[in-house]
Design a protein around this motif. Structure first.
Motif, PDB file in Angstrom:
ATOM      1  N   ALA A  30     -18.261  -1.753  31.025  1.00 29.11           N
ATOM      2  CA  ALA A  30     -19.454  -1.041  30.583  1.00 29.11           C
ATOM      3  C   ALA A  30     -19.663  -1.295  29.092  1.00 29.11           C
ATOM      4  CB  ALA A  30     -19.316   0.452  30.852  1.00 29.11           C
ATOM      5  N   GLY A  31     -20.906  -1.171  28.637  1.00 28.51           N
ATOM      6  CA  GLY A  31     -21.199  -1.348  27.211  1.00 28.51           C
ATOM      7  C   GLY A  31     -22.429  -2.201  26.985  1.00 28.51           C
ATOM      8  N   THR A  32     -22.802  -2.340  25.726  1.00 29.00           N
ATOM      9  CA  THR A  32     -24.034  -3.053  25.370  1.00 29.00           C
ATOM     10  C   THR A  32     -23.840  -4.552  25.211  1.00 29.00           C
ATOM     11  OG1 THR A  32     -23.659  -2.730  22.996  1.00 29.00           O
ATOM     12  CG2 THR A  32     -24.890  -1.011  24.155  1.00 29.00           C
ATOM     13  N   SER A  33     -22.605  -5.044  25.262  1.00 24.92           N
ATOM     14  CA  SER A  33     -22.390  -6.481  25.098  1.00 24.92           C
ATOM     15  C   SER A  33     -23.145  -7.253  26.171  1.00 24.92           C
ATOM     16  CB  SER A  33     -20.903  -6.815  25.184  1.00 24.92           C
ATOM     17  OG  SER A  33     -20.206  -6.326  24.067  1.00 24.92           O
ATOM     18  N   THR A  34     -23.668  -8.402  25.784  1.00 27.54           N
ATOM     19  CA  THR A  34     -24.439  -9.213  26.717  1.00 27.54           C
ATOM     20  C   THR A  34     -23.510  -9.927  27.683  1.00 27.54           C
ATOM     21  OG1 THR A  34     -26.157  -9.559  25.059  1.00 27.54           O
ATOM     22  CG2 THR A  34     -26.132 -11.057  26.917  1.00 27.54           C
ATOM     23  N   THR A  35     -23.504  -9.482  28.943  1.00 24.79           N
ATOM     24  CA  THR A  35     -22.803 -10.170  30.016  1.00 24.79           C
ATOM     25  C   THR A  35     -23.860 -10.836  30.877  1.00 24.79           C
ATOM     26  OG1 THR A  35     -21.000  -8.562  30.041  1.00 24.79           O
ATOM     27  CG2 THR A  35     -21.268  -9.946  31.997  1.00 24.79           C
ATOM     28  N   LEU A  36     -23.890 -12.153  30.907  1.00 28.87           N
ATOM     29  CA  LEU A  36     -24.888 -12.891  31.656  1.00 28.87           C
ATOM     30  C   LEU A  36     -24.357 -13.189  33.048  1.00 28.87           C
ATOM     31  CD1 LEU A  36     -25.974 -15.348  28.828  1.00 28.87           C
ATOM     32  CD2 LEU A  36     -26.895 -13.083  29.377  1.00 28.87           C
ATOM     33  N   LEU A  37     -25.063 -12.738  34.076  1.00 35.45           N
ATOM     34  CA  LEU A  37     -24.601 -12.918  35.439  1.00 35.45           C
ATOM     35  C   LEU A  37     -24.827 -14.331  35.940  1.00 35.45           C
ATOM     36  CD1 LEU A  37     -25.937  -9.604  37.031  1.00 35.45           C
ATOM     37  CD2 LEU A  37     -23.663 -10.071  36.085  1.00 35.45           C
ATOM     38  N   ASP A  38     -25.829 -15.012  35.410  1.00 36.97           N
ATOM     39  CA  ASP A  38     -26.192 -16.321  35.935  1.00 36.97           C
ATOM     40  C   ASP A  38     -27.016 -17.085  34.902  1.00 36.97           C
ATOM     41  OD1 ASP A  38     -28.515 -14.819  36.032  1.00 36.97           O
ATOM     42  OD2 ASP A  38     -28.578 -14.701  38.206  1.00 36.97           O
ATOM     43  N   MET A  39     -27.333 -18.328  35.236  1.00 36.60           N
ATOM     44  CA  MET A  39     -28.231 -19.120  34.393  1.00 36.60           C
ATOM     45  C   MET A  39     -29.120 -19.975  35.285  1.00 36.60           C
ATOM     46  SD  MET A  39     -27.603 -22.089  31.520  1.00 36.60           S
ATOM     47  CE  MET A  39     -27.038 -21.043  30.203  1.00 36.60           C
ATOM     48  N   LEU A  40     -30.412 -19.856  35.055  1.00 38.15           N
ATOM     49  CA  LEU A  40     -31.412 -20.673  35.736  1.00 38.15           C
ATOM     50  C   LEU A  40     -31.991 -21.644  34.716  1.00 38.15           C
ATOM     51  CD1 LEU A  40     -33.497 -21.305  38.018  1.00 38.15           C
ATOM     52  CD2 LEU A  40     -34.864 -19.415  37.104  1.00 38.15           C
ATOM     53  N   CYS A  41     -31.986 -22.931  35.009  1.00 39.45           N
ATOM     54  CA  CYS A  41     -32.540 -23.948  34.129  1.00 39.45           C
ATOM     55  C   CYS A  41     -33.680 -24.654  34.844  1.00 39.45           C
ATOM     56  CB  CYS A  41     -31.480 -24.979  33.739  1.00 39.45           C
ATOM     57  SG  CYS A  41     -30.093 -24.301  32.813  1.00 39.45           S
ATOM     58  N   GLY A  42     -34.775 -24.888  34.124  1.00 38.96           N
ATOM     59  CA  GLY A  42     -35.900 -25.572  34.743  1.00 38.96           C
ATOM     60  C   GLY A  42     -36.904 -26.020  33.719  1.00 38.96           C
ATOM     61  N   SER A  43     -38.040 -26.502  34.198  1.00 42.22           N
ATOM     62  CA  SER A  43     -39.113 -26.935  33.299  1.00 42.22           C
ATOM     63  C   SER A  43     -40.454 -26.740  33.983  1.00 42.22           C
ATOM     64  CB  SER A  43     -38.928 -28.403  32.890  1.00 42.22           C
ATOM     65  OG  SER A  43     -39.135 -29.260  34.000  1.00 42.22           O
ATOM     66  N   ALA A  44     -41.491 -26.685  33.154  1.00 36.88           N
ATOM     67  CA  ALA A  44     -42.853 -26.527  33.648  1.00 36.88           C
ATOM     68  C   ALA A  44     -43.784 -27.301  32.736  1.00 36.88           C
ATOM     69  CB  ALA A  44     -43.230 -25.051  33.694  1.00 36.88           C
ATOM     70  N   ALA A  45     -45.014 -27.510  33.212  1.00 31.72           N
ATOM     71  CA  ALA A  45     -45.971 -28.289  32.422  1.00 31.72           C
ATOM     72  C   ALA A  45     -46.385 -27.558  31.157  1.00 31.72           C
ATOM     73  CB  ALA A  45     -47.196 -28.603  33.273  1.00 31.72           C
ATOM     74  N   LEU A  62     -24.029 -19.264  38.967  1.00 31.07           N
ATOM     75  CA  LEU A  62     -23.489 -17.972  38.572  1.00 31.07           C
ATOM     76  C   LEU A  62     -22.590 -18.141  37.360  1.00 31.07           C
ATOM     77  CD1 LEU A  62     -22.573 -16.345  42.018  1.00 31.07           C
ATOM     78  CD2 LEU A  62     -24.662 -16.078  40.662  1.00 31.07           C
ATOM     79  N   SER A  63     -22.691 -17.219  36.434  1.00 30.29           N
ATOM     80  CA  SER A  63     -21.790 -17.188  35.287  1.00 30.29           C
ATOM     81  C   SER A  63     -20.646 -16.211  35.498  1.00 30.29           C
ATOM     82  CB  SER A  63     -22.571 -16.788  34.020  1.00 30.29           C
ATOM     83  OG  SER A  63     -23.669 -17.652  33.808  1.00 30.29           O
ATOM     84  N   VAL A  64     -20.803 -15.317  36.466  1.00 28.94           N
ATOM     85  CA  VAL A  64     -19.775 -14.331  36.815  1.00 28.94           C
ATOM     86  C   VAL A  64     -19.498 -14.456  38.310  1.00 28.94           C
ATOM     87  CG1 VAL A  64     -19.211 -11.874  36.948  1.00 28.94           C
ATOM     88  CG2 VAL A  64     -20.502 -12.747  34.987  1.00 28.94           C
ATOM     89  N   ARG A  65     -18.263 -14.662  38.674  1.00 25.62           N
ATOM     90  CA  ARG A  65     -17.909 -14.806  40.085  1.00 25.62           C
ATOM     91  C   ARG A  65     -17.918 -13.455  40.788  1.00 25.62           C
ATOM     92  NH1 ARG A  65     -12.544 -18.756  39.923  1.00 25.62           N
ATOM     93  NH2 ARG A  65     -13.576 -20.621  39.063  1.00 25.62           N
ATOM     94  N   PRO A  66     -18.406 -13.419  42.039  1.00 25.82           N
ATOM     95  CA  PRO A  66     -18.255 -12.180  42.806  1.00 25.82           C
ATOM     96  C   PRO A  66     -16.788 -11.762  42.867  1.00 25.82           C
ATOM     97  CG  PRO A  66     -19.796 -13.643  43.895  1.00 25.82           C
ATOM     98  CD  PRO A  66     -19.196 -14.434  42.755  1.00 25.82           C
ATOM     99  N   GLY A  67     -16.551 -10.470  42.713  1.00 25.63           N
ATOM    100  CA  GLY A  67     -15.199  -9.944  42.622  1.00 25.63           C
ATOM    101  C   GLY A  67     -14.787  -9.605  41.208  1.00 25.63           C
ATOM    102  N   THR A  68     -15.600 -10.041  40.222  1.00 25.13           N
ATOM    103  CA  THR A  68     -15.287  -9.780  38.816  1.00 25.13           C
ATOM    104  C   THR A  68     -15.687  -8.358  38.431  1.00 25.13           C
ATOM    105  OG1 THR A  68     -15.635 -12.104  38.243  1.00 25.13           O
ATOM    106  CG2 THR A  68     -15.705 -10.506  36.439  1.00 25.13           C
ATOM    107  N   GLU A  69     -14.795  -7.672  37.740  1.00 28.08           N
ATOM    108  CA  GLU A  69     -15.065  -6.337  37.231  1.00 28.08           C
ATOM    109  C   GLU A  69     -15.737  -6.464  35.869  1.00 28.08           C
ATOM    110  OE1 GLU A  69     -15.199  -2.310  37.815  1.00 28.08           O
ATOM    111  OE2 GLU A  69     -14.059  -3.639  39.146  1.00 28.08           O
TER     112      GLU A  69
END
Length: 417
Positions: free
Chosen positions: A364-379, A354-361
């Motif tokens: 509003a607006g168009t700014s990019t707030t990323l809730l999380d990050m998933l990292c991985g790989s594929a063939a 998670l990039s944002v902890r539960p409980g965080t306010e």
């Protein structure tokens, strides 16, 4: 032989800045911001020296000279001008103040690129709402309205109606000193990928070297990023066109030092420039490290010290990716995230956090707030998109909005503002 890192929030974390101590003693010049002051004690414990820019240039320069500063850089967009100024006072190599100006001023950058014949995107500068009609006549609709200086898609919207555009301009100019109105670049159909890429480059003593072309996942509306990957999905011919456009743009802007991140739209008529950023691209360190073992933060430090380094273009054998869920533009307090364990258990997933902890306010607006990050790989790219879709189907987020719980799936947040 010490290296100065002019620090504020940006594309390298405090941990990555501290790790530069393996390359050279690190001197941190802290911005006059709440974030910089909060992490200041961490730098004081782990770096060779810390100076506060709030004390003034004279004091900062004197202390940096005493401690043997021989190179300077920043990973923060907002600190580029300060870095160029300090470099001049210290007699250290960096991009000139004029180059930094056109890298950070979107109106000046568009003008320079047009004059150089690199890209002819129509644009107009707005400093007051009365100029909207003239800008509209020059640029036409649809158009993109965005700040002259901005990060993370703040106050960036697509305008298709003149009256709506007038209202947007009036609203944004209450908090922005100036806006740019730009021709909307309609992307080609690149599904399931995004219709834009970025080129990661290094300006070295021996010239400009292009390290990689980063593929992108589709933007969430209005212009919020949802992920990226190495290598891009482009075939050799289109990729060479993209790299050539980035190269001509960097030369036209006078870039001579450091890492550069150039965003390019893929249109039916060929690649067009979105913007050039005079610093390391966001989260590129993870992609480079996982895919080919390349430390981009250390590379930036070597370049700042005047070393002619820079690997050849990289193309990993597997597709390494990052996916992010954008927060709602309506705001609200994040209270719960469902599906985390199931996502972490998916084959091919390296990490999910998670990039944002539960409980965080969330504002509003168009700014990019990323809730999380998933990292991985594929063939391959098909495997990557299948894995990302599996993760999206598992994730859901609960928010409190006006005192009521609201659950939104990852797919809903990606498809709607």
């Amino acid at each position: 032989m010490a290296i100065v890192v002019v620090y504020d929030r940006g594309s390298a974390s405090p941990r990555e800045v501290i790790a530069l101590g393996r390359t050279a003693p690190v001197l941190v010049a802290l911005a006059d911001s709440d974030h910089a002051r909060q992490v200041g004690p961490l730098f004081e414990e782990n770096c060779a020296g810390v100076v506060a820019l709030a004390e003034g240039d004279g004091a900062a320069v004197a202390r940096l000279r005493e401690q043997g500063a021989e190179g300077i850089l920043t990973f923060s967009e907002r600190m580029l001008a300060d870095t160029a100024r300090l470099a001049g006072l210290l007699g250290l190599p960096f991009n000139t103040p004029e180059t930094v100006r056109v890298l950070t001023d979107k109106a000046a950058q568009r003008r320079r690129l047009r004059e150089a014949g690199v890209d002819s995107v129509r644009s107009a500068l707005l400093t007051d709402a009365d100029g909207w009609r003239a800008a509209l006549a020059e640029v036409g609709l649809p158009a993109v309205v965005k700040p002259v200086r901005g990060e993370g898609s703040r106050n960036t919207v697509l305008v298709t109606d003149p009256d709506r555009g007038a209202a947007v301009v009036e609203e944004f100019l209450r908090t922005e000193p100036a806006l740019v109105v730009e021709e909307f670049l309609r992307g080609a159909d690149c599904a399931p990928f995004g219709d834009y890429v970025s080129v990661e480059s290094a300006a070295t003593p021996g010239g400009i070297r292009h390290l990689a072309v980063t593929g992108k996942l589709p933007l969430a509306p209005p212009f919020r990023e949802s992920g990226q990957f190495w290598p891009s999905q482009l075939a050799p011919g289109p990729e060479a066109e993209v790299v050539d456009l980035a190269d001509r743009a960097l030369r036209a802007l006078g870039v001579t030092h450091g890492l550069v991140h150039t965003e390019i739209k893929l249109t039916a008529a060929g690649p067009r420039l979105i913007e050039v950023n005079g610093r390391l691209g966001g989260d590129q360190t993870d992609l480079a490290g996982r895919s080919v073992g390349l430390d981009l933060v250390a590379l930036a430090a070597e370049l700042a010290l005047g070393h002619d380094v820079g690997p050849p273009p990289v193309r990993p054998e597997r597709v390494h990716f990052q996916y992010y869920t954008p927060g709602p533009t309506s705001g609200g307090r994040l209270t719960r995230v469902d599906g985390q364990a199931a996502v972490r258990a998916l084959p091919g997933v390296d990490s999910y956090r998670l990039s944002v902890r539960p409980g965080t306010e969330l504002a509003a607006g168009t700014s990019t707030t990323l809730l999380d990050m998933l990292c991985g790989s594929a063939a391959d790219h098909r495997g990557m998109t299948a894995l990302v879709e599996q993760a999206i189907a598992l994730l859901a987020y609960e928010f409190t909005v006006d005192g009521r719980p609201v659950t939104r799936t990852a797919r809903d947040l990606l498809d709607h503002v």
